[in-house]
Design an enzyme around this catalytic site. Sequence first.
Site, PDB file in Angstrom:
ATOM      1  CG  HIS A  97     -20.304  69.375 -27.428  1.00 29.67           C
ATOM      2  ND1 HIS A  97     -20.693  68.121 -27.010  1.00 29.67           N
ATOM      3  CD2 HIS A  97     -21.362  70.190 -27.209  1.00 29.67           C
ATOM      4  CE1 HIS A  97     -21.937  68.193 -26.559  1.00 29.67           C
ATOM      5  NE2 HIS A  97     -22.368  69.433 -26.670  1.00 29.67           N
ATOM      6  CD  GLU A 146     -22.744  72.322 -23.439  1.00 31.05           C
ATOM      7  OE1 GLU A 146     -23.831  72.762 -23.752  1.00 31.05           O
ATOM      8  OE2 GLU A 146     -22.126  71.475 -24.103  1.00 31.05           O
TER       9      GLU A 146
HETATM   10  C1  PEP Z   1     -25.328  70.286 -25.784  1.00 31.70           C
HETATM   11  O1  PEP Z   1     -25.106  69.189 -26.265  1.00 31.70           O
HETATM   12  O2  PEP Z   1     -24.577  71.249 -26.004  1.00 31.70           O
HETATM   13  C2  PEP Z   1     -26.525  70.428 -24.958  1.00 31.70           C
HETATM   14  C3  PEP Z   1     -26.557  71.402 -24.113  1.00 31.70           C
HETATM   15  O3  PEP Z   1     -27.503  69.482 -25.126  1.00 31.70           O
HETATM   16  P1  PEP Z   1     -28.954  69.425 -24.429  1.00 31.70           P
HETATM   17  O4  PEP Z   1     -29.495  70.820 -24.389  1.00 31.70           O
HETATM   18  O5  PEP Z   1     -29.767  68.529 -25.298  1.00 31.70           O
HETATM   19  O6  PEP Z   1     -28.733  68.868 -23.047  1.00 31.70           O
END
Ligand code: PEP
Length: 223
Positions: A97, A146
């Site tokens: 992450h 992400e």
């Molecule tokens: C994450 O940290 O994996 C994430 C997607 O956070 P958020 O949905 O709060 O943006």
Amino acid sequence: MDKRIWIIANWKSNKTISEALEWLNQVGPKLQKRENIQVIVCPTFSCLPELKKEIQTHAYPIFLGSQDLSPFDKGAYTGEEPAELLKELVNFSIVGHSERREKFGETDEIVAEKVKQTSSSGIESIFCIQGVKTPIPADVKIAAYEPVFAIGTGTPDTPENAQKVALEINSKNPEVNVLYGGSVTSVNCASFVQQQNIKGLLIGKASLDPEEFLKIIENCAKV
Ligand code: PEP
């Protein structure tokens, strides 16, 4: 739509054991067993044993994942949670992450070691990539795109750009199920899973609220 959608909750460092059980007992009974939806919850390590017991007792259609794991085998690594021990509790683990890369100095080499640990213990990695340049280790079958600008900011990527990224990843790694994560809500979730190459969602903040999480599942199931 004829595809399996992964809906993954990343609670980060939130929820006491009793809060986690309360969430589970609000969400669990309302979840239908659906062939096309796979729900995974990733709480803190300390919540895992109690949640596992509760899921088993009620046969809730929910899998557990950890948010991280050790890059080492079991042994003299104080404070680490090795895959070999975690496998009693989880089927999945988030690996790499961006918060761990930024705040704990995790490099591509370290996350690759973590993937090796998951593979040898039968845990499936949910491997986070920040863009098309993040190297994806060979054993990875689930990768969550992400973009850092979208995490916890309320500003998601566009579904069209997420699809473009997913398509590019699949052109080099056809076996990988690409998920999207970053400011997903019940309002925008369907627009991401409607994209051909996006097979699910990794959800932070919006997964903490049971009602919002259930709405996300409902809205994705209709796609
Ligand atoms: C994450 O940290 O994996 C994430 C997607 O956070 P958020 O949905 O709060 O943006």
